[in-house]
Write a protein that holds these residues in place. Structure first.
Motif, PDB file in Angstrom:
ATOM      1  N   HIS A 131      16.691  -4.148   4.826  1.00 13.13           N
ATOM      2  CA  HIS A 131      16.094  -5.367   5.375  1.00 13.13           C
ATOM      3  C   HIS A 131      14.622  -5.248   5.752  1.00 13.13           C
ATOM      4  N   GLN A 132      14.127  -4.041   5.946  1.00 11.84           N
ATOM      5  CA  GLN A 132      12.753  -3.930   6.439  1.00 11.84           C
ATOM      6  C   GLN A 132      11.889  -3.110   5.513  1.00 11.84           C
ATOM      7  N   LYS A 133      12.083  -3.321   4.207  1.00 14.26           N
ATOM      8  CA  LYS A 133      11.319  -2.578   3.207  1.00 14.26           C
ATOM      9  C   LYS A 133       9.819  -2.703   3.447  1.00 14.26           C
ATOM     10  N   SER A 134       9.340  -3.942   3.661  1.00 17.45           N
ATOM     11  CA  SER A 134       7.884  -4.111   3.721  1.00 17.45           C
ATOM     12  C   SER A 134       7.300  -3.395   4.935  1.00 17.45           C
ATOM     13  N   GLN A 135       8.035  -3.422   6.055  1.00 18.95           N
ATOM     14  CA  GLN A 135       7.543  -2.681   7.223  1.00 18.95           C
ATOM     15  C   GLN A 135       7.466  -1.192   6.930  1.00 18.95           C
ATOM     16  N   LEU A 136       8.488  -0.706   6.202  1.00 17.61           N
ATOM     17  CA  LEU A 136       8.495   0.716   5.855  1.00 17.61           C
ATOM     18  C   LEU A 136       7.309   1.054   4.965  1.00 17.61           C
ATOM     19  N   TYR A 137       7.010   0.155   4.004  1.00 23.97           N
ATOM     20  CA  TYR A 137       5.858   0.385   3.128  1.00 23.97           C
ATOM     21  C   TYR A 137       4.570   0.440   3.936  1.00 23.97           C
ATOM     22  N   GLN A 138       4.438  -0.516   4.859  1.00 26.96           N
ATOM     23  CA  GLN A 138       3.221  -0.550   5.677  1.00 26.96           C
ATOM     24  C   GLN A 138       3.050   0.743   6.463  1.00 26.96           C
ATOM     25  N   GLU A 139       4.181   1.191   7.039  1.00 29.28           N
ATOM     26  CA  GLU A 139       4.085   2.430   7.803  1.00 29.28           C
ATOM     27  C   GLU A 139       3.761   3.613   6.915  1.00 29.28           C
ATOM     28  N   ALA A 140       4.321   3.590   5.691  1.00 28.89           N
ATOM     29  CA  ALA A 140       4.023   4.673   4.746  1.00 28.89           C
ATOM     30  C   ALA A 140       2.539   4.687   4.417  1.00 28.89           C
ATOM     31  N   ILE A 141       1.956   3.494   4.204  1.00 28.86           N
ATOM     32  CA  ILE A 141       0.530   3.402   3.879  1.00 28.86           C
ATOM     33  C   ILE A 141      -0.303   3.930   5.038  1.00 28.86           C
ATOM     34  N   ARG A 142       0.126   3.564   6.247  1.00 27.38           N
ATOM     35  CA  ARG A 142      -0.594   4.053   7.428  1.00 27.38           C
ATOM     36  C   ARG A 142      -0.545   5.590   7.479  1.00 27.38           C
ATOM     37  N   GLU A 143       0.614   6.123   7.175  1.00 27.87           N
ATOM     38  CA  GLU A 143       0.772   7.577   7.204  1.00 27.87           C
ATOM     39  C   GLU A 143      -0.122   8.240   6.154  1.00 27.87           C
ATOM     40  N   ILE A 144      -0.181   7.624   4.970  1.00 25.17           N
ATOM     41  CA  ILE A 144      -1.030   8.184   3.910  1.00 25.17           C
ATOM     42  C   ILE A 144      -2.487   8.157   4.341  1.00 25.17           C
ATOM     43  N   ASP A 145      -2.910   7.056   4.977  1.00 23.13           N
ATOM     44  CA  ASP A 145      -4.290   6.954   5.459  1.00 23.13           C
ATOM     45  C   ASP A 145      -4.634   8.121   6.378  1.00 23.13           C
ATOM     46  N   GLN A 146      -3.696   8.406   7.267  1.00 22.45           N
ATOM     47  CA  GLN A 146      -3.924   9.538   8.171  1.00 22.45           C
ATOM     48  C   GLN A 146      -4.063  10.835   7.402  1.00 22.45           C
ATOM     49  N   GLU A 147      -3.177  11.008   6.414  1.00 22.37           N
ATOM     50  CA  GLU A 147      -3.214  12.245   5.638  1.00 22.37           C
ATOM     51  C   GLU A 147      -4.518  12.365   4.858  1.00 22.37           C
ATOM     52  N   ILE A 148      -5.023  11.216   4.374  1.00 20.22           N
ATOM     53  CA  ILE A 148      -6.291  11.237   3.639  1.00 20.22           C
ATOM     54  C   ILE A 148      -7.422  11.695   4.556  1.00 20.22           C
ATOM     55  N   ASN A 149      -7.384  11.187   5.785  1.00 18.35           N
ATOM     56  CA  ASN A 149      -8.423  11.586   6.739  1.00 18.35           C
ATOM     57  C   ASN A 149      -8.367  13.077   7.035  1.00 18.35           C
ATOM     58  N   GLN A 150      -7.163  13.617   7.064  1.00 21.59           N
ATOM     59  CA  GLN A 150      -7.028  15.030   7.399  1.00 21.59           C
ATOM     60  C   GLN A 150      -7.286  15.941   6.214  1.00 21.59           C
ATOM     61  N   ALA A 151      -7.032  15.427   4.995  1.00 23.02           N
ATOM     62  CA  ALA A 151      -7.134  16.280   3.808  1.00 23.02           C
ATOM     63  C   ALA A 151      -8.561  16.757   3.598  1.00 23.02           C
ATOM     64  N   LYS A 164      -1.191   5.798  -2.381  1.00 25.12           N
ATOM     65  CA  LYS A 164      -1.433   4.622  -1.535  1.00 25.12           C
ATOM     66  C   LYS A 164      -1.460   3.354  -2.379  1.00 25.12           C
ATOM     67  N   THR A 165      -2.123   3.432  -3.540  1.00 23.44           N
ATOM     68  CA  THR A 165      -2.172   2.235  -4.384  1.00 23.44           C
ATOM     69  C   THR A 165      -0.773   1.859  -4.854  1.00 23.44           C
ATOM     70  N   ILE A 166       0.038   2.879  -5.131  1.00 29.47           N
ATOM     71  CA  ILE A 166       1.418   2.583  -5.547  1.00 29.47           C
ATOM     72  C   ILE A 166       2.147   1.834  -4.443  1.00 29.47           C
ATOM     73  N   PHE A 167       2.020   2.325  -3.216  1.00 34.59           N
ATOM     74  CA  PHE A 167       2.714   1.678  -2.111  1.00 34.59           C
ATOM     75  C   PHE A 167       2.198   0.275  -1.869  1.00 34.59           C
ATOM     76  N   GLN A 168       0.876   0.105  -2.054  1.00 32.55           N
ATOM     77  CA  GLN A 168       0.325  -1.239  -1.850  1.00 32.55           C
ATOM     78  C   GLN A 168       0.865  -2.198  -2.895  1.00 32.55           C
ATOM     79  N   ALA A 169       0.967  -1.684  -4.137  1.00 30.91           N
ATOM     80  CA  ALA A 169       1.517  -2.521  -5.203  1.00 30.91           C
ATOM     81  C   ALA A 169       2.966  -2.878  -4.888  1.00 30.91           C
ATOM     82  N   LEU A 170       3.684  -1.907  -4.387  1.00 35.37           N
ATOM     83  CA  LEU A 170       5.093  -2.146  -4.050  1.00 35.37           C
ATOM     84  C   LEU A 170       5.222  -3.148  -2.916  1.00 35.37           C
ATOM     85  N   LEU A 171       4.312  -3.036  -1.954  1.00 43.03           N
ATOM     86  CA  LEU A 171       4.334  -3.933  -0.806  1.00 43.03           C
ATOM     87  C   LEU A 171       4.107  -5.370  -1.241  1.00 43.03           C
ATOM     88  N   ASN A 172       3.185  -5.541  -2.227  1.00 41.53           N
ATOM     89  CA  ASN A 172       2.872  -6.892  -2.674  1.00 41.53           C
ATOM     90  C   ASN A 172       3.999  -7.506  -3.469  1.00 41.53           C
TER      91      ASN A 172
END
Lengths: 393, 344
Positions: A131-151, A164-172
């Protein structure tokens, strides 16, 4: 003014068995208001569980919902007027978005309600994944953003960016073909793993909200490794995962020790307040009803015979069946319990007129001919009985 | 960690099992007179002149327990005697015949599991409908068919009436010659696999054509059994509370059946799969004999008929060994599918 969240009108459900048609529900009328706990009481086999399954449209063949209306208020914005929708006229696909999301259910026995071969995490996460796929995607994107900053390494940043682009495409577009392909491609493991990690975080969160100590540990256990009370808590967590508007609790404490029972009841009461949902509480235990509910509906043989506020019902029961039921409950100072004469009627050939009349001491001649309508006799006190009407003419 | 200790313990347990099997085998062997047993060591007709010498040199007139230890010593050296039906030592013959049987098992085992589970699931989900009646009737018929009769029937139809459409044996004449030629490297001695590795599709399809009938003969009984068990355990699982929970969660019917019910329903199927393996060994003997596929079953059947004692005894030990290992795998799989099972 409190608004109605559920309104059941003239609900009829039959079961077509070899012996004949079981008329399990015969024109149920029931309302549940926002934030309210409504108790549904009655003997075993009177149709309490059938009512709850009918609301979710989970009546399986040979059962069938014949007619009626189940008007439900959705929590999210929708295409329906004022968000009210008649569940019985919707598609099965629409119902799947309702179940577990808008209306969820706590079943009787927690030990059998949990799938023995999956961990607690896998079972609670399933609700989020459904039921909450899109929220999960959003959180995944947020997590990736953090990882990008740390990488630090550039190629790692680049692969994360791709992810990240894959997740954004999936979210849309969640139902698009690439999303489906990613679902079973070997490369999709990574993406599914990330989503599952998000769902797992949420499962731990919800268990923590239920006041379970050490949820990180519980989440990886299998159901058989948990105690009965803990299993029931997991079932409740599963039901509350998506913050439903209506929670149907079908005898949630019937198989538990008294102390655990009290804990679970307290928990449901607290959570109801916290999650601001309404509860339809099904039980045969009048003590639990007095404890938990704002209003009570008494059921007998597929009919609702009395609805009143809980104090009013206990102080001033009007229906002969309710009176008899209250007399059959042990209470302090009472030495002898009174049983109700006769047996629960066979619902293949139910008694004509009022279904309670063969067992009723006050039955009039009209009772065996006409089914009494549910009428408001006192303020907020509904009753289906000819005798009361005749007496107060 | 726990699992590794369990595996080690189970592997060690194989030893007493094999000792037990060897005792039984040796007891059977001891029923024969020394002269009869001496025949197992005779490879040359000239040795017959000095049969007493053969008996003495192999210690066949010694007390039974001495003979047992001598025999055990021979077995541990890999010397199981001479198989006169195979015209080879028993151990060599075993590895000579193994690939053909492995090929048969390789094709039939996945078929049994996939088709059985698939049909069982379909039939349970559509309980009481036409498709359920059809699969159930099919299962009863399949279960009741004697393997030898069913195999012969298939052969009669597809080899007789259809003029050699699906022939017996492992390969056709032309493909057989090609396989033995210099250009063809035999990596595994499994025809279909070797053909693919060599990139020779003629041989591959020829081998496949020869496999169809034996595989059907071998699988039909087991498929029926798996299907029946799967159906009943699936029905049981579908009535459970967790199925209602899954539906109330909003899962679609496909997820309910495939994720929630099937994994639970698989548990009894895995339990019987050890027994299925025994059925497979039994089926292989009959099937390979009927279709004249030169595999282990064919050899064992010939050995039994021709009183080739060392071959029969060797085969008992081999099948016991394989059986024990398969059951170990089954137990591990069982613990993997059902978390309630504790290894140890």
């Amino acid at each position: 003014m409190t608004e109605k969240i559920l309104e059941i009108k003239e609900l009829k459900t039959n079961f077509y068995t070899y012996e004949g048609v079981v008329k399990a529900l015969d024109g149920i009328q029931l309302e549940v208001n926002q934030g309210e706990t409504v108790g549904l009481v009655g003997e075993t086999g009177c149709g309490k569980s059938v009512t709850s399954l009918s609301i979710l449209r989970l009546i399986l063949p040979p059962g069938r919902i014949e007619k009626g209306k189940i008007i439900f208020k959705l929590k999210q914005q929708s295409r329906f007027k004022d968000n009210y929708v008649d569940l019985l006229s919707q598609s099965e696909k629409f119902m799947r978005t309702i179940r577990g999301n808008e209306i969820s259910m706590i079943f009787q026995e927690a030990s059998s309600a949990l799938n023995p071969v999956y961990t607690v995490d896998e079972q609670i996460s399933e609700s989020f994944l459904l039921h909450q796929k899109s929220q999960l995607y959003q959180e995944a994107i947020r997590e990736i953003d953090q990882e990008i900053n740390q990488a630090r390494i550039s190629w790692k940043k680049r692969t994360l960016g791709l992810e990240k682009t894959i997740f954004q495409a999936l979210l849309n577009n969640q139902t698009s073909l690439p999303a489906k392909i990613l679902g079973f491609l070997p490369g999709g493991w990574k993406y599914r793993g990330r989503i599952k990690r998000q769902a797992r975080k949420k499962s731990i969160e919800i268990l923590a909200q239920l006041g379970i100590a050490n949820p990180e540990n519980i989440v990886d256990r299998y159901p058989h490794e948990l105690s009965g009370g803990m299993q029931q808590r997991v079932v409740i967590a599963m039901a509350l995962a998506c913050n439903p508007n209506l929670l149907i609790a079908d005898e949630p404490t019937s198989n538990l020790d008294v102390t655990i029972q009290a804990q679970i009841l307290d928990l449901i009461r607290d959570l109801k307040r916290k999650f601001k949902s309404s509860v339809l509480f099904i039980t045969h235990d009048l003590g639990v009803v007095a404890e938990m509910c704002d209003r009570v509906a008494v059921m007998y043989a597929g009919n609702i015979c009395e609805i009143a506020e809980v104090k009013e019902l206990f102080r001033n029961p009007l229906h002969p069946y309710t009176k008899a039921l209250l007399n059959a409950v042990p209470r302090g100072g009472k030495t002898k319990l009174e049983s109700i004469e006769g047996n629960v009627p066979n619902l293949i050939n139910p008694p004509s007129g009022c279904r309670f009349h063969p067992r009723c001491a006050l039955a009039l001649s009209v009772c065996s001919q006409v089914n009494p309508p549910l009428l408001e006799r006192a303020k907020e006190h509904f009753l289906a009985c000819h005798y009361y009407g005749e007496k107060n003419k | 960690m726990e699992v590794r200790a369990y595996i080690i313990r189970r592997v060690l347990l194989i030893i007493p099992v094999l000792v037990g099997v060897s005792l039984i085998v040796f007891a059977i062997l001891a029923l024969f007179s020394p002269e009869q047993r001496a025949a197992a060591f005779i490879t040359d007709i000239r040795q017959l002149r000095d049969i007493r010498g053969v008996i003495r040199s192999h210690g066949l007139d010694a007390p039974v327990y001495v003979q047992y230890f001598n025999w055990l010593k021979e077995v541990f050296h890999g010397n199981l005697g001479w198989s006169k039906t195979a015209q080879r030592p028993v151990l060599t013959a075993f590895f000579y015949f193994l690939p053909n049987t492995v090929e048969l098992a390789l094709f039939s085992a996945p078929l049994v599991i996939l088709v059985g589970i698939w049909l069982g699931t379909i039939s349970a989900v559509h309980q009481g409908k036409l498709i359920d009646h059809l699969t159930r009737t099919g299962a009863i018929v399949g279960w009741s068919l004697p393997t030898f009769w069913f195999g012969l029937l298939l052969l009669m139809i597809f080899y007789g009436y259809f003029r050699g459409l699906l022939p017996p044996e492992a390969l056709g004449t032309q493909a057989g010659l090609l396989v033995r030629s210099e250009a063809f490297t035999r990596y595994t001695h499994i025809n279909t696999l070797d053909a693919l590795l060599n990139g020779n599709f003629f041989i591959f399809f020829d081998a496949l054509r020869h496999l169809i009938l034996p595989v059907i003969t071998l699988t039909v009984v087991q498929c029926a059994m798996v299907m029946r068990i799967m159906r009943s355990s699936m029905l049981e699982a579908l009535a459970k509370g967790y199925i209602a929970t899954a539906r109330a969660k909003g899962a679609d019917e496909k997820t309910v059946v495939r994720k929630h019910a099937r994994r639970n329903a698989m548990i009894p199927v895995i339990t019987v799969s050890g027994y299925l393996f025994a059925l497979l060994i039994q089926g292989v003997v009959i099937t390979e004999t009927i279709f004249n596929r030169k595999g282990l079953g064919w050899w064992w059947a010939r050995a039994a008929v021709n009183l080739d004692v060392p071959a029969v005894l060797g085969s008992v030990i081999f099948s016991a060994l394989i059986f024990v290992i398969t059951n170990l795998i089954v137990d591990l799989l069982y613990a993997y599918v059902d978390p309630r099972v504790r290894l140890g």
